[in-house]
Design an enzyme around this catalytic site. Structure first.
Site, mmCIF file in Angstrom:
data_model
loop_
_atom_site.group_PDB
_atom_site.id
_atom_site.type_symbol
_atom_site.label_atom_id
_atom_site.label_comp_id
_atom_site.label_asym_id
_atom_site.label_seq_id
_atom_site.Cartn_x
_atom_site.Cartn_y
_atom_site.Cartn_z
ATOM 1 N N CYS A 279 0.819 -1.014 0.108
ATOM 2 C CA CYS A 279 -0.030 0.156 -0.019
ATOM 3 C C CYS A 279 0.818 1.228 0.001
ATOM 4 O O CYS A 279 1.716 1.464 0.879
ATOM 5 C CB CYS A 279 -0.930 -0.008 1.247
ATOM 6 S SG CYS A 279 -1.819 1.352 1.493
ATOM 7 N N GLU B 123 -13.212 0.215 -5.750
ATOM 8 C CA GLU B 123 -13.635 -0.410 -4.670
ATOM 9 C C GLU B 123 -15.266 -0.700 -4.856
ATOM 10 O O GLU B 123 -15.754 -1.732 -4.452
ATOM 11 C CB GLU B 123 -13.570 0.205 -3.582
ATOM 12 C CG GLU B 123 -12.173 0.285 -3.049
ATOM 13 C CD GLU B 123 -11.686 -0.484 -1.938
ATOM 14 O OE1 GLU B 123 -12.355 -0.839 -1.167
ATOM 15 O OE2 GLU B 123 -10.540 -1.129 -1.908
ATOM 16 N N HIS C 185 -4.185 0.214 -6.107
ATOM 17 C CA HIS C 185 -5.495 -0.043 -6.781
ATOM 18 C C HIS C 185 -5.326 0.200 -8.231
ATOM 19 O O HIS C 185 -6.400 -0.237 -8.864
ATOM 20 C CB HIS C 185 -6.735 0.836 -6.150
ATOM 21 C CG HIS C 185 -7.273 0.422 -4.861
ATOM 22 N ND1 HIS C 185 -6.361 0.051 -3.599
ATOM 23 C CD2 HIS C 185 -8.404 -0.019 -4.454
ATOM 24 C CE1 HIS C 185 -7.223 -0.168 -2.636
ATOM 25 N NE2 HIS C 185 -8.310 -0.358 -3.113
HETATM 26 N N1 DGL Z 1 -3.996 0.779 -2.129
HETATM 27 C C1 DGL Z 1 -3.391 1.909 -1.501
HETATM 28 C C2 DGL Z 1 -2.430 2.538 -2.072
HETATM 29 O O1 DGL Z 1 -1.721 1.817 -2.662
HETATM 30 C C3 DGL Z 1 -4.624 3.166 -1.035
HETATM 31 C C4 DGL Z 1 -6.162 2.731 -1.147
HETATM 32 C C5 DGL Z 1 -6.788 3.604 0.108
HETATM 33 O O2 DGL Z 1 -6.937 4.810 -0.189
HETATM 34 O O3 DGL Z 1 -6.999 3.200 1.129
HETATM 35 O O4 DGL Z 1 -1.950 3.807 -1.839
#
Ligand code: DGL
Length: 276
Positions: free
Chosen positions: A76, A161, A197
């Protein structure tokens, strides 16, 4: 703590996005065991403050350590930007200095010199990642002289999402943010998808970039970097168990997670619920 113990490699994300990283890691390193943890009940992280992202991420790391993980990947960008350094420097020494937590920003930045010809880099990410300045700092450190142009894309995670990525609303917001990025510099030759994402929107993003730049997804980069890391660190590699199994955990509804995970993994999975 027993430093000779072995455990699965933990892969953490706020929600589903880290599955794009996990998929590449499992392809590159199928022999290891993995535990994927999505904090879906508290996602998205992208608009949350430093303190909150740090606290949530540390809770997840501790949980994965309690499951026996010796190595945890923060799959993430938001958690990597806002929590990784503090966890590595302040928390790990007290928890267990023989364990490791790694992120996704540094491997991505290290790959840039192989891709960019003119050093004009576009970074797309959540508001949290972009406002942290982490990409600007790391790019400057590893590639002095490169110029970074950043664009926050707050609508993209909700589109993914909520399964809207193939609908016209997604095209509108993809065109909007790509347009804003290139208005900062028409010379950008490499665009980093700095949120796990975003590969789900790769088709739409590539259409909008329209040949102006190479679009860089992180999955393969992080997977190759992890393989290299384990090669260089046998003391960590030997702590990673090799059963070839993958376990999925979520803080939200496991059936809902399994259903949406199909978009990311193209396979059916069994998911268990946990509380952090
Ligand atoms: N998947 C997360 C990233 O790589 C972000 C998703 C979120 O905002 O929770 O930053």
């Amino acid at each position: 703590m027993n430093s000779s113990a072995q455990g699965a490699i933990g892969v953490f994300d706020s929600g589903y996005g880290g599955l794009t990283i996990l998929k590449s890691i499992c392809q590159e390193l199928p022999e290891y065991d993995y535990i994927y943890l999505g904090d879906n009940a508290r996602a998205p992280y992208g608009t949350r403050s430093f303190d909150v992202v740090y606290r949530f991420t540390l809770e997840a790391v501790r949980y994965l350590f309690d499951q026996g993980c010796r190595l945890v990947i923060l799959a993430c960008n938001t958690a990597s930007a806002k929590a990784l350094r503090t966890i590595q420097q302040n928390d790990l020494p007290g928890i267990d200095p023989s364990r490791r937590v790694l992120g996704v920003i540094r491997p991505t930045v290290e790959a840039l010199s192989e891709v960019s010809h003119n050093g004009q880099i576009g970074v797309l990410g959540t508001p949290g990642t972009i406002n942290s300045g982490s990409y600007d700092i790391e790019i400057e450190k590893f590639n002095p002289g490169f110029k970074t142009y950043s664009q926050a894309c707050p609508m993209w995670v909700p589109l993914v999402e909520n399964r809207e990525s193939d609908n016209p609303g997604a095209d509108y917001f993809v065109d909007k943010y790509i347009g804003e990025l290139f208005s900062k510099s028409p010379d950008i030759d490499t665009v980093i998808l700095g949120c796990t994402h975003y590969p789900i929107l790769l088709h739409q993003i590539t259409r909008a970039v329209n040949g102006r730049a190479t679009v860089l997804s992180q999955g393969n980069i992080v997977a190759r970097s992890l393989a290299d890391y384990l090669q260089r660190h046998p003391e960590i590699r030997e702590q990673c168990s090799t059963g070839g199994k993958c376990q999925y955990l979520t803080t939200e509804n496991p059936d809902k997670f399994a259903d949406l995970a199909k978009i990311f993994l193209q396979q059916d999975i069994t998911v268990n619920h946990i509380n952090l």
